[in-house]
Every structure is written in structure tokens, then in C-alpha cells.
Design an enzyme around this catalytic site. Sequence first.
Site, mmCIF file in Angstrom:
data_model
loop_
_atom_site.group_PDB
_atom_site.id
_atom_site.type_symbol
_atom_site.label_atom_id
_atom_site.label_comp_id
_atom_site.label_asym_id
_atom_site.label_seq_id
_atom_site.Cartn_x
_atom_site.Cartn_y
_atom_site.Cartn_z
ATOM 1 N N GLY A 148 0.816 -1.190 0.000
ATOM 2 C CA GLY A 148 0.000 0.000 0.000
ATOM 3 C C GLY A 148 0.860 1.255 0.000
ATOM 4 O O GLY A 148 2.072 1.192 0.229
ATOM 5 N N CYS A 149 0.214 2.402 -0.272
ATOM 6 C CA CYS A 149 0.979 3.630 -0.411
ATOM 7 C C CYS A 149 1.521 4.102 0.928
ATOM 8 O O CYS A 149 2.711 4.406 1.047
ATOM 9 C CB CYS A 149 0.124 4.703 -1.075
ATOM 10 S SG CYS A 149 -1.477 4.969 -0.303
ATOM 11 N N TYR A 150 0.674 4.151 1.952
ATOM 12 C CA TYR A 150 1.177 4.514 3.281
ATOM 13 C C TYR A 150 2.256 3.542 3.754
ATOM 14 O O TYR A 150 3.320 3.947 4.226
ATOM 15 C CB TYR A 150 0.037 4.543 4.303
ATOM 16 C CG TYR A 150 -0.892 5.724 4.236
ATOM 17 C CD1 TYR A 150 -0.409 7.029 4.175
ATOM 18 C CD2 TYR A 150 -2.277 5.554 4.284
ATOM 19 C CE1 TYR A 150 -1.276 8.124 4.159
ATOM 20 C CE2 TYR A 150 -3.149 6.635 4.263
ATOM 21 C CZ TYR A 150 -2.650 7.920 4.210
ATOM 22 O OH TYR A 150 -3.509 8.990 4.198
ATOM 23 N N PRO A 151 1.990 2.216 3.667
ATOM 24 C CA PRO A 151 2.995 1.269 4.166
ATOM 25 C C PRO A 151 4.368 1.427 3.515
ATOM 26 O O PRO A 151 5.389 1.225 4.181
ATOM 27 C CB PRO A 151 2.365 -0.099 3.845
ATOM 28 C CG PRO A 151 0.888 0.165 3.937
ATOM 29 C CD PRO A 151 0.721 1.545 3.344
ATOM 30 N N THR A 152 4.410 1.787 2.240
ATOM 31 C CA THR A 152 5.711 1.966 1.598
ATOM 32 C C THR A 152 6.487 3.100 2.257
ATOM 33 O O THR A 152 7.653 2.944 2.653
ATOM 34 C CB THR A 152 5.523 2.251 0.088
ATOM 35 O OG1 THR A 152 4.906 1.114 -0.520
ATOM 36 C CG2 THR A 152 6.846 2.543 -0.589
#
Lengths: 344, 344, 344, 344
Positions: A148-152
Amino acid sequence: MIKVGIVGGTGYTGVELLRILIQHPEVKITTITSRNESGMDVAELFASLRGHIDLKFSDPSGSALDQCDLVFFATPNGIAMQQAEALLDAGVKIIDLAADFRIKDIAEWEKWYGMQHACPELVASAVYGLPEINRAEIKSACLVANPGCYPTAVQLGFLPVVEMGIVDTNHLIADVKSGVSGAGRKAEVHTLLAEASDNFKAYGVPGHRHHPEIRQGLTRVAGKPVELTFVPHLVPMIRGIHATLYARLTKKRKIDLQAIYEERFATEAFVDVLPAGKHPETRTVRGSNICRIAVHRPQNSDTVVILSVTDNLVKGAAGQAVQNMNIMFGFPETLGISQIPLIP
Amino acid sequence: MIKVGIVGGTGYTGVELLRILIQHPEVKITTITSRNESGMDVAELFASLRGHIDLKFSDPSGSALDQCDLVFFATPNGIAMQQAEALLDAGVKIIDLAADFRIKDIAEWEKWYGMQHACPELVASAVYGLPEINRAEIKSACLVANPGCYPTAVQLGFLPVVEMGIVDTNHLIADVKSGVSGAGRKAEVHTLLAEASDNFKAYGVPGHRHHPEIRQGLTRVAGKPVELTFVPHLVPMIRGIHATLYARLTKKRKIDLQAIYEERFATEAFVDVLPAGKHPETRTVRGSNICRIAVHRPQNSDTVVILSVTDNLVKGAAGQAVQNMNIMFGFPETLGISQIPLIP
Amino acid sequence: MIKVGIVGGTGYTGVELLRILIQHPEVKITTITSRNESGMDVAELFASLRGHIDLKFSDPSGSALDQCDLVFFATPNGIAMQQAEALLDAGVKIIDLAADFRIKDIAEWEKWYGMQHACPELVASAVYGLPEINRAEIKSACLVANPGCYPTAVQLGFLPVVEMGIVDTNHLIADVKSGVSGAGRKAEVHTLLAEASDNFKAYGVPGHRHHPEIRQGLTRVAGKPVELTFVPHLVPMIRGIHATLYARLTKKRKIDLQAIYEERFATEAFVDVLPAGKHPETRTVRGSNICRIAVHRPQNSDTVVILSVTDNLVKGAAGQAVQNMNIMFGFPETLGISQIPLIP
Amino acid sequence: MIKVGIVGGTGYTGVELLRILIQHPEVKITTITSRNESGMDVAELFASLRGHIDLKFSDPSGSALDQCDLVFFATPNGIAMQQAEALLDAGVKIIDLAADFRIKDIAEWEKWYGMQHACPELVASAVYGLPEINRAEIKSACLVANPGCYPTAVQLGFLPVVEMGIVDTNHLIADVKSGVSGAGRKAEVHTLLAEASDNFKAYGVPGHRHHPEIRQGLTRVAGKPVELTFVPHLVPMIRGIHATLYARLTKKRKIDLQAIYEERFATEAFVDVLPAGKHPETRTVRGSNICRIAVHRPQNSDTVVILSVTDNLVKGAAGQAVQNMNIMFGFPETLGISQIPLIP
């Protein structure tokens, strides 16, 4: 050249995949499916692609996805898990940009995503596609769960201090801010320009789907359970994620955080550690696959502040997916994804 | 009606003071000074005021400020301290919207503001104008230091838990986000629309002037030294501050944070505690003197998350200044500052 | 005080009506209806109104609209025409902010609005609520058709030169630009922040519903058929309309356009003619009922350029509706609608 | 590969030239000058270029510009004319992105640009760099005057109808809208985000420097004097120009405007004529060298409406400059400038 299919090409990750793959020297896009826009020219929906692509959206049912070497799922959650098994059986590799294969704990996944998982047995074999952590596994993977974008942004930011075990991993804090494209190309009131512009708000403070994904990733890195407080916010901009990360140092002795970050990412093409004292801006990664990171220790206190920015649609989605593709197919890792950010 | 003067009326706090004071039933604006725009109609500089004001900017030197009952300084830092003594001697009350009288520790002030203080002896007698904490002192004050925009949102947000002594005040974290008007009406590259729009960044992580002001305020509330990590960010919007505050609970027993917040602010006209589970948006206070606060305890961990929003030009500057004026002159505290926020 | 009802209070004109009427000294809001949000606190939907209103949305069916002195319809097109007759029969006055009663030519209306008109007989008696043209008729009207947002800015801009008959009314050009709130609070893809921000486009060039409304209005003013080219554009901002109007002078003799405009609007409280050479900005009317106009004749050619700005939700909708209400009920015309614009 | 120098690399056209030229396969950037930032790493000023360039800004005085094959001037107006002669004498080709060589009439130039021209004799030999009109001359030019951003969008839009002589060229109207980057990377109050955001205004209606440039270009195309009304506006977005053009048809017979436009630009790689009935959006050309055009004839009246969009920093500046470079040096015209627009 490899034959590539895209399932669900009408959203923002879809058009971003197209922008990148069209100019990728080792890729031939053979199929793009869309349930709703079947039969429409891709360049009619996305006028930015006029002159660059000559494909129509095809219906998922009749499509020749099993003739591809690789299929990207740029679909809502819950679609890839329906089709993965058949494609894998046909020898097609898969990169899922949605969440179907990201969480190893099926019960946890089902709680957050509100549906029953269609192929729990595949989840175990799926590789989490964060190359800076999992490069070796990605190389031999058939099924990659694109992060996901946040997790990256959060995992890359915390990575060095968590790997080294020098912070209190029971109380990490991730205060993250996202541009509105992170919510996708869906008609919703709260992301209308008249609602989201000239405004700032937190959301999902009681709980957010990316929370367990980050916890799982950092737990693996730390080798022990990690707890974090995760607060997402909506920024009135189109692209970009800015993670402001807080961690308490556990060692009292002198630590050169700048050196630790520079060394950890020295060989990473897509992670740029800024010089000491600098602050990354989201626009400096706009349209690019770069994650820029700065590490601070204000007033020399025991609280470390890490700033990590990405373009949510590139390093946070389509660009990272192509990075994974490059690794899976033995292409140079940066091939086709070294665009220079667009400023201003 | 009282006679009011404004020194430095050409910035954003100046025009916002005018917007409010023009419609205040107990105020007659008699003088607005500006070194650069002396002689110009106020409504020529601010076309929004056409038809509502018939004054010209006057030169500070020849102005009749000592005939006023009250003078607001909407000037850059370092101006009010030059003129305060003479005005106070003439019986004029002062509200300084800049920072000259906010910090009691003169050495600390001089370090952050980069100049020698012109009247350190007045600093001790100045009252910090945050009515929700200092109402009684403000009532009898002649010289009020109007709080900064970040400090207002942060102190109001932390107030209940710090007052009650239920959080670790050695490790508070304030992750704050401001609209661009907070940087003032000054020609600068980094706040150009082409630079600041579609962008998000932190700044001043190594140190920011509002840090010691917040520490001083919370230290007074806590009755012991408070330490906090303070990270400001620039949001691509015009008005609004969003403070996301983190504190670790020190008591393990069950605590009803929602009730604590509702009780603490029950009689405060300008602090609105949202129902449990809600998230305040900056636009819901746009153009108003309200501070909206929500308190969360995600996953029932020991980390409290407080969300606090204000309009930086109103409750963070001009509106709070008029609130202080109302208290100082015995007017109803909400008089002239109960405008409804402008949505959308 | 009069009793006022609002039908359809969940859109942008609805919340704007509320913002204005809540503070109007002669109005008591007794009913707000909404089919979808029936039973919900108004201040839950619009947090900006917290503390200012204590009403719930009621279901249209069971509502006591016929007890009101006046009902505003802030509904989609086609609703007011269903309910107008019964209310008028009950002695309730009506102001329709939608389009049901704007166009006298029923066939033309049905063509543009794609439905059959429910009460064509009422259209003839409805008064077009543009006070600067129709004040006398509005005073005695029971049913007022509040003008569209584009038509208000365009008609006021063209009014003086068309009234005087000094321009070629067969070839008027209106190049108009609107903020996104003009599209309403509806979930649609093309007005998402990620679509409409950092973007500019024309739309509806082949035809737009406001075209016949403007033609009808100007034809009445001119006393002969008027033809215009009308090109609307979408601006990445929330509020505001900017009309750039072009007309060819038919008289070769010297004409003092500035004087003509100033004289025509000398007694109009809500039309502000700027000094010669100035350009109005939409933000100078943000949140206010003002229309600011500038008239230019570049290079002394025979083409006149008129610039006209309004806030589409105030003078282009809710504010003008309240102006009409004030006229209909004999209140001072500016009562409750003299808010100062919000800058910055 | 050719050796290229850039004079004045710190503005928006400078950084855009760098973004394009860094990835151009036939270019080696050898020198970038800046009076103010001399000695600073280019990638320190523009963090978006980190990892892509390893040059420092050099002082103009000591720079080795005369060793280049080509020098771009990305400077303010009035700089290139000081240095052009010496460079041309040294055999260096020049593309000036400023206005020094655009206007053939020296007196007119001096009136609009407020200075005396330093080398009027070179103006005559300079070639106006709009390839779609002047390709043949550009091929053999040593000194190219790169067109302004507005003139590019306006001339390309009007080109077919003016060339064919089917419109009244005494009364053309160009209603043009520009993103804020068109004002450059200069610290100014009126382009601050807090001033220009959520706002729309016209400016320069009495007169604008691009007016004579457009008139000169269209006059040449028409073969007779052309008159136009030119009204520029500022849009709250970063990049993009949208020209809405109005012309009166002089021939009454049936004309297929769509076919005329498609044929005129059939072989042009950077002009895209949209299908009939469509409206171009500025974002569909963001970051690309494309000009998209649509032609309309609303209500079949005699007024033609042409919509023309470009990215002001690419086709309106740096991209067009590189297109000219490609032509001058015999490279394929699209080399290095076929980036796909960035959406969303």
C-alpha cells in the site's frame, strides 16, 4: 519483450501503470480490461494517452489474460483473489496492486476488508513486494502483493532504526499525510474539490487498513512484535505522501543517525537520503519512483523524527509494481522508471 | 464605543482585524498606520473592504495612536516593543499580535527572534492572552501578548490532559500543519502558489520559535517543566491549523477522555469538543473564532491522540485579539466574533 | 419575524442559506427537509453550524411547510414545480433557487431540463428574481424564480450597455468561469479534487442551460432578440464566478463607459463598479452578496470588455434569494446580507 | 552529441529545460550559469534533480559558453540581447526563451519591455521559433526567438482559420487563462498561494506584452494586418494555458471546421486536434510538449470557438525550445520530448 495484461485499467493506478509501461522498452501491453468501459478506446477515457496507445478496454470475461507473461491487478480489493489461481496455473505471473495478498493473517485481513478471502492458501506463498526489504524473494516470486501507499513510505522511513533495534518498537508513531488521489478515481462527496480543497483533516484514527500491514512488515524487520499509532490525514493536493515518523531511542550512547540512514540505503536506486538538516517535499518526487527521506533529532532529545515522502501513485503503487516486475523478469531494476520528477 | 488604532494594517492579521472590528458594535476604528502605504485608501489595498471602510493608512510617526483606548499591533516582531511604553504611559491599552511579549525568558526570546529586546521590564507585566487559561489576568491587563497560531491550537488541545497530570509531559509530540497564510503577506519564493501548491513538507524540525512559547505555556499549566517534540508542516491551503497531538498516559486505570474534554471546555464559547470518534476539519472553523477538538485513544493503547483545529487568522490571531479586547473592556466575550464558518 | 422553511437543505445552496438565515434578525427557520438525511441533526451534516442551529432534517412528506410564511427550494430542478401550487394556495410565498420557474418558454425549458413541466401555468406569474432589474415586481411577488449563478454575473455585467442600446446585441460573447461548488454537493468523478485541481477546461460549449436564461433576460432588457455565444469553464477553486464579457460598440461617437456603469449602479447596494483600469478578483466577493464590475475598452478599439465577479453561492444563489426575501417582506434590502468578504 | 549551455538556470523554464535535456540522448549539458547561485549544486536548488545531474551553477562571467554548440537563454528579458552577438561570432547557436528577439518592430518592443534594445540589427535575422509555422527557417537559423507561452497557444489555435482567410481578422478575441508558473519563480505578493489560490482574475486588460507578439505572428499568417482583443487571466493552478478563441466567420457557405483543423495539423507531432464536440483540459498536456485543440461552432452561429491548451513550461517554453533545437541540429523533431502527460 514480455506480454503484459492489466485488469482494471480505469482507475488512477491503472492510468499510471499505462503511462509507465507504454514507454517501458521490454513490455508490450496486450490487454486492458474494464467491466464498465469495455469497448471504449483507452485514449478516450484518458486523453493524456492520445497518440501513445491504440488499445480498447476489453471485457474481463473474454479477455486473453492467460496468454500474458504477467498480469497486473489494478482493481478494487477482492478481485485478484478470484482470478489468481487460474492465471498462476496457466503460468502467468501476477502483481496485485490491491490488498488481497498483503496480510498473512487471514482473520485480520477479513476483519479489515470486510469479506471472506477466496484463496487463503495462496496468501502464504505471495511475496510482499517491497524490494528494499524483500528483493531476493521477489526475484523468484510468481505472485507479488504490491504494498500500500502509506505502508511503503512508513516502512522505508522506519527501516534503518527498526532493523538496528535502537528504538522503542512498542510505541512508534506514524503521522501520515496523503494527497487525494490516494482515495482513487471514485465518485465520492468527501473528495470533491469543493470539500477537500482549502481543508485539512485526519481520518480513520480509530483504525485504518494500512495499520496491520505496516505492523506486519515492521514486525518481520524487528524480529519481534511492533506496536504503532497510525494517524492518516487528507492533504488538498493530488499526489504525494508525507510520513512524519516518531520513535524513541532506547540506547543512550551517541548514535549517528545520518550515517545509519545513508549506509542502509547506499545501494538503493529509489531511496534518496537527504543531507542532514533538510526537509523533503512531496513535489520533489512527483511522477517519480523515488522515496526521499530525512532524519532529524530535534534538540538532541531521545525522540527521532523521520520524514519520508513518495508519490503515492508511483513508488506507492504503479512504479513499485514495475520495479517488482523488473526484478521478477531479470530486467535492470530501474528500467523504465527513472523519470525525473515534475517541478513545479 | 471605544477608539481603536491598528499599527501595521497591511498584512493578513491586519485585514482580518479590520473585517472583524468594522462590524463590532462597540468599536470605532480611528487610525490604521502603515509605513509603506501611508496615504492610500485602505479599501484600495483590500478591495474586499470597499464600501465598508473610509480610512486611509497614516504614517506611524504622525498618527494619533495615543488618543486611542486600545491599540492593536499587527506588525512584524520587534515593532511593538519600541512603542509600547509611550502608549501605556498615555493610558492606552495594547494587544500585540506579534511575539514581542510572549516569552518571559528574555534570553530565550532574543535567541529565537534574533534581536535585543527593547523593553524587557514590560515583558514581566504583559499577560499572555489565551483566555481559556488566563481569563482573569486578561481582564485587568493593560498589555496583552496575543498567542501565536500554533501555540493556540496546541495548548488548547493538550490543556485538559496536562492540567489533570495524566500524561507523560516529558515526551509530548505536536505534529502541526498550517495553511500558507500563516507565513504572512510577504513576497517569498517558497510560499508562491507554484511552489507551495500540490505540495506538502515539514519545516523547522531542528527548531521553531513557537516551540519555547508552547513549552512555557504548558509548563505553567503542568506546574513542572514540559518537554515536547514540535514538527510544523506547510499545507497547500490558505487558512487553517490542524494540530495532531500525541501523549502517553501515565495512569493505567480507566479514564474517560471524552468526558474530561467535554467538562474542561463546557463553559468555553470558543472551544467545541466533537462527539467521540469524530475528526475535525479545518474548513469547519474557516473565518470563525472556534477551536474544534476531538480526542481519541486508538486501539485502546496508552497513546492519546488529540486533534485540534483553528483558523490561524482568527482564533490564531485577530479573532483571539478581539476576544481579549472584549474581556479587557468588559464587553460580552463573544461580541462581534460569532461569525459562522464559511463552508464550502 | 417570519417563519421560514427550506426544502432540500443538504446541498451547498442549502448550507449557505442556513449560514445567512441563522443570523438574519427577522427570520426564524422552522423547517428544513431532506429525503435522505431525515432525522439527522443539521449540525451533524454541517459541522460548521455546530452551536448555531438546533434543528433536525425532517422528511418532506410530514413537514409543516404550509405553516411557513416563506419557503425556499434549494432542491434539484423539477422539485419545486411539484409542490408550488399547494404552498401558494396555503398562502406561503416561494423562492425557488432551482430552475423550475426561470424560463418563460415552456418548450425551451423542457428541452434543456429534460422533463415535462408540472405547472406551466405558474411559470407566467413567477417573477425573475434579479432585483437590479425587477425590484418592483419582486416586491409584490408570491413566487420568485431565483436566477442562476452564471446568469446573474452575465446579466449584471451586460446590463448598462444593453439597456442603452450601444452595443451589437446579435453577437455578445460571455466567456465565464466558475468555481467547482457551482456543480453542487454531488458525488461525481469530474469534480473530484484529483480531477479538477491543477486543471482548467471549458465545458458545454455546444449548449448550456444558462444560455437561454441569459438570452431571455437580456432580450427583455434590450427590447429585442439578443444573441450571445456562451462558453463556461471550470476553475480549480471552491467559490466564485468570473464573467469576461465582450460586446462591439455600435456608436462611433465618444462614450464614457465608466460613467455609464457608475451611474447605472449608483443606488445598487450589491453592485460595486471598480475605478477605471481595475480588475475584480473573485476572492474580493468571497462569502458576500456583492457583484463587482469593471469596464474596459482596450486600445480604444470598438470592443468593450466587461469583467463581472460574484460568489456563486451568495449573489449567485442564497444571498440573492435572501435579498429577494427582504424585498418581498418589506425588510431593508441589505438586512442580514452585508457580510464582509473573507480575504485571504 | 552536442554541447549545450544554459544561461539563467534558476527559474521555472530553467529547471524544465534541465528535466528535458538531462534525458535527451543527443545532448550533453556542459554549463549552467546563475549570477546569484554561482557555486551551488544545481540539485541543491532543485531537489527533484538529485541523482540526475552533477553540475554546479557557474558565474556568467567566467563561464565557457563559447565552447558550446548551443546556448539556451532562460533569463529575464534584456539579458540575451547583451550576449548574443559574441556567442554568434564564436559560432554558437542561440535559442532565447525570453522576449529579446520576438518582436521585429524595435520601437514596439522598446515600448512594451521598457528598455532600449541592445542589438536591433540581430532582431531582423532572428527566426521566430514556432515550428508549425516556421519550420524551414528554423532549420537553418543561428538565432531563434522562442515564442511566449500565450502566443503559442493562441497562434496555433487561430492558425487554420486565419491561414484560410475565412474569419474576420479585424476582431479576433483571445480570452486566455494561465497557471501561476507563467509568472515565473519570483517572490511577488500577487502570486503567493494565499493570494492566488481559490481566486480568479483577469489582468493586463488595457495591454499586455504578448499582444503585439500575437498580432505580428497572425499578421504574417494572414498576409494583412490583424487586430485582436487579448484578455489574460490567472488560474489557481501551477501549469497550463487554456486559450478560448472567438472569431466571426466571413463566408456564409457551409464550412467543415473539424476537417480544416484535422488536415492542417495532420503531420504535426505536437498538435492534437480532438474529435468534434470535445473539450481539451490543461491537465491532459501536463508535462508534455503537446498542444490540444478543439473547434466548435455553437448553435451553428457565425462565431467560431476554438479551445487550445498547452503546458506553458513545455510547449509554451522549454519543450518548444528543445523542439527548435532538434530542428536546428537535424535530430528527429520529437527526440527527447515525447513524455506522456502526468495524470492525475
